[in-house]
Design a protein around this motif. Structure first.
Motif, PDB file in Angstrom:
ATOM      1  N   TRP A   1       0.836  -1.200   0.000  1.00  0.00           N
ATOM      2  CA  TRP A   1       0.000   0.000   0.000  1.00  0.00           C
ATOM      3  C   TRP A   1       0.868   1.246   0.000  1.00  0.00           C
ATOM      4  N   GLN A   2       0.580   2.145  -0.932  1.00  0.00           N
ATOM      5  CA  GLN A   2       1.435   3.315  -1.137  1.00  0.00           C
ATOM      6  C   GLN A   2       0.576   4.472  -1.634  1.00  0.00           C
TER       7      GLN A   2
ATOM      8  N   PRO B   1       6.709   0.646  -1.300  1.00  0.00           N
ATOM      9  CA  PRO B   1       7.018   0.928   0.096  1.00  0.00           C
ATOM     10  C   PRO B   1       7.901  -0.153   0.697  1.00  0.00           C
ATOM     11  N   ASP B   2       8.407   0.105   1.866  1.00  0.00           N
ATOM     12  CA  ASP B   2       9.286  -0.826   2.573  1.00  0.00           C
ATOM     13  C   ASP B   2       8.620  -2.201   2.651  1.00  0.00           C
ATOM     14  N   PRO B   3       9.242  -3.229   2.070  1.00  0.00           N
ATOM     15  CA  PRO B   3       8.616  -4.559   2.076  1.00  0.00           C
ATOM     16  C   PRO B   3       8.490  -5.156   3.473  1.00  0.00           C
TER      17      PRO B   3
ATOM     18  N   LYS C   1     -17.487  -5.780   6.112  1.00  0.00           N
ATOM     19  CA  LYS C   1     -17.593  -7.213   6.359  1.00  0.00           C
ATOM     20  C   LYS C   1     -16.855  -7.962   5.259  1.00  0.00           C
ATOM     21  N   ALA C   2     -16.284  -9.114   5.606  1.00  0.00           N
ATOM     22  CA  ALA C   2     -15.612  -9.959   4.621  1.00  0.00           C
ATOM     23  C   ALA C   2     -16.646 -10.782   3.871  1.00  0.00           C
ATOM     24  N   ILE C   3     -16.405 -10.963   2.575  1.00  0.00           N
ATOM     25  CA  ILE C   3     -17.300 -11.779   1.766  1.00  0.00           C
ATOM     26  C   ILE C   3     -16.492 -12.805   0.989  1.00  0.00           C
ATOM     27  N   GLU C   4     -17.116 -13.895   0.684  1.00  0.00           N
ATOM     28  CA  GLU C   4     -16.510 -14.939  -0.134  1.00  0.00           C
ATOM     29  C   GLU C   4     -17.099 -14.854  -1.536  1.00  0.00           C
ATOM     30  N   LEU C   5     -16.231 -14.792  -2.537  1.00  0.00           N
ATOM     31  CA  LEU C   5     -16.684 -14.711  -3.914  1.00  0.00           C
ATOM     32  C   LEU C   5     -15.980 -15.763  -4.752  1.00  0.00           C
ATOM     33  N   SER C   6     -16.718 -16.320  -5.698  1.00  0.00           N
ATOM     34  CA  SER C   6     -16.090 -17.171  -6.710  1.00  0.00           C
ATOM     35  C   SER C   6     -15.626 -16.262  -7.822  1.00  0.00           C
ATOM     36  N   GLN C   7     -14.326 -16.089  -7.943  1.00  0.00           N
ATOM     37  CA  GLN C   7     -13.790 -15.107  -8.876  1.00  0.00           C
ATOM     38  C   GLN C   7     -12.472 -15.586  -9.460  1.00  0.00           C
ATOM     39  N   PRO C   8     -12.040 -14.972 -10.560  1.00  0.00           N
ATOM     40  CA  PRO C   8     -10.768 -15.363 -11.178  1.00  0.00           C
ATOM     41  C   PRO C   8      -9.587 -15.113 -10.253  1.00  0.00           C
ATOM     42  N   HIS C   9      -8.443 -15.680 -10.656  1.00  0.00           N
ATOM     43  CA  HIS C   9      -7.222 -15.594  -9.864  1.00  0.00           C
ATOM     44  C   HIS C   9      -6.732 -14.153  -9.735  1.00  0.00           C
ATOM     45  N   GLU C  10      -6.325 -13.783  -8.508  1.00  0.00           N
ATOM     46  CA  GLU C  10      -5.576 -12.561  -8.257  1.00  0.00           C
ATOM     47  C   GLU C  10      -4.435 -12.913  -7.312  1.00  0.00           C
ATOM     48  N   SER C  11      -3.301 -12.253  -7.477  1.00  0.00           N
ATOM     49  CA  SER C  11      -2.156 -12.525  -6.621  1.00  0.00           C
ATOM     50  C   SER C  11      -2.483 -12.199  -5.166  1.00  0.00           C
ATOM     51  N   SER C  12      -1.999 -13.042  -4.252  1.00  0.00           N
ATOM     52  CA  SER C  12      -2.299 -12.841  -2.834  1.00  0.00           C
ATOM     53  C   SER C  12      -1.168 -12.120  -2.102  1.00  0.00           C
ATOM     54  N   PHE C  13       0.058 -12.087  -2.668  1.00  0.00           N
ATOM     55  CA  PHE C  13       1.195 -11.470  -1.996  1.00  0.00           C
ATOM     56  C   PHE C  13       2.076 -10.787  -3.032  1.00  0.00           C
ATOM     57  N   LEU C  14       2.266  -9.488  -2.891  1.00  0.00           N
ATOM     58  CA  LEU C  14       3.108  -8.742  -3.816  1.00  0.00           C
ATOM     59  C   LEU C  14       3.827  -7.633  -3.055  1.00  0.00           C
ATOM     60  N   THR C  15       5.148  -7.662  -3.054  1.00  0.00           N
ATOM     61  CA  THR C  15       5.940  -6.560  -2.528  1.00  0.00           C
ATOM     62  C   THR C  15       7.154  -6.352  -3.425  1.00  0.00           C
ATOM     63  N   LEU C  16       7.684  -5.139  -3.396  1.00  0.00           N
ATOM     64  CA  LEU C  16       8.803  -4.771  -4.256  1.00  0.00           C
ATOM     65  C   LEU C  16      10.015  -4.372  -3.436  1.00  0.00           C
TER      66      LEU C  16
END
Length: 342
Positions: free
Chosen positions: A219-220, A250-252, A276-291
């Motif tokens: 998050w930046q 940002p700082d990893p 609130k959190a919801i569960e969705l059937s959806q296409p793939h998205e990356s779960s972890f990304l840092t630079l």
């Protein structure tokens, strides 16, 4: 940057609008080529068109017209932001995604090459260009392999590789690639993005629905990211930056899950903000990304000025104040001035 003439593709979008305002604050002249802005976005609410020398509405997939527009504007620097930028949309409109993100980038490179005034070009891709190996979680370096799963990320990896090939074929040109992650800030109204979705729900008095609450993102604030792009362009102009790719993240070591961001946003908005959190059937998205942005810090002197919590606070506060009736361009310029003072 004072007195330089910048041409931004995608200037009517969220990042493009903030970049126009940032460059004008630094004394640059700015023109833009883009499709029409979305309703309710920062370009219209902050009246960004007032800050432009040229405000051109054109599809970057038309290479002939794009080159003509570049030559008419005659800029010193090109920053290429125009794209189909949404992962979920890329599954629904893959043809448009690839045509815009790949062939559109080729057209920008050709147009810049064919415009004698252009002295530097920055091509913006994304952190999602990197190849992710299941089970491996680390901050990506510019030298890591590229590769992707979803159509959006694949298209941006293709654009990145295309640009690398172009740089190798035209070593005399000053061209660099900027890779950044999730950016947040006031005035973003895109669908299926966390902060805009939260703000829309909060402003309507509704409980926000949040998907993938355990996902980690870098998050930046948009101004930290864009300041990197400007430094990269300046480095190309002075020769201090070499052709190649540069990460701006940002700082990893400081990572936040989606649920933590939602909590911070709700706290900034006020006691009546809930999610609130919801569960969705959806296409793939990356779960972890840092630079890993060591290269940009060492070569360009770039560093983020806002912590993730400050970035969230600034973003939500901008939207809350604008919703309450404050003038959007004034809010934008106030945040830019405060950012610059740091």
């Amino acid at each position: 940057m004072k007195g330089r003439h910048f041409l931004i593709t995608g200037h009517t979008g969220f990042k493009g609008s903030w970049l126009v305002a940032l460059l004008r604050n630094q004394g640059a002249k700015v023109s833009g080529i883009s499709l029409d802005p979305v309703e309710g976005g920062i370009f219209r609410t902050a009246e960004i068109q007032e800050l432009l020398v040229h405000d051109i509405r054109q599809d970057i997939r038309n290479g002939v017209e794009l080159t003509r527009a570049f030559q008419d504007v005659s800029p010193d620097v090109v920053i290429h932001l125009a794209a189909q930028p949404l992962v979920l949309n890329s599954y629904e409109i893959p043809e448009e995604t690839y045509e815009t993100n790949v062939m559109g980038t080729l057209n920008v490179l050709k147009a810049a090459q064919g415009t004698s005034s252009v002295k530097a070009t920055v091509i913006v891709t994304t952190d999602k260009v990197y190849r992710q190996v299941p089970g491996e979680e680390h901050a990506f370096l510019e030298t890591d392999a590229l590769g992707a799963a979803d159509p959006y990320s694949t298209s941006k990896a293709m654009a990145d590789l295309l640009t690398q090939s172009w740089m190798a074929s035209h070593p005399e040109s000053r061209i660099a690639i900027a890779r950044a992650g999730n950016v947040i800030g006031g005035g973003d109204v895109a669908a299926n993005r966390l902060l805009p979705d939260l703000v829309r729900a909060f402003s309507d008095g509704q409980t926000a629905s949040v998907r993938n609450p355990s996902s980690v993102r870098p998050w930046q604030h948009v101004l930290d990211c864009l300041a990197g792009y400007v430094l990269l362009a300046e480095g190309l102009l002075t020769g201090e930056a070499k052709n190649g790719a540069y990460n701006f993240g940002p700082d990893p070591q400081i990572t936040l899950q989606v649920r933590e961001v939602a909590d911070m946003a709700a706290s900034t908005w006020g006691a009546d903000a809930t999610w609130k959190a919801i569960e969705l059937s959806q296409p793939h998205e990356s779960s972890f990304l840092t630079l890993d942005s060591t290269k940009s810090k060492a070569k360009l002197g770039w560093s983020e000025k806002l912590s993730p919590s400050e970035a969230i606070s600034w973003s939500v506060s901008w939207s809350r104040e604008q919703t309450s009736g404050r003038q959007a361009q004034l809010l934008t310029m106030e945040q830019i001035a405060l950012f610059q003072s740091r």
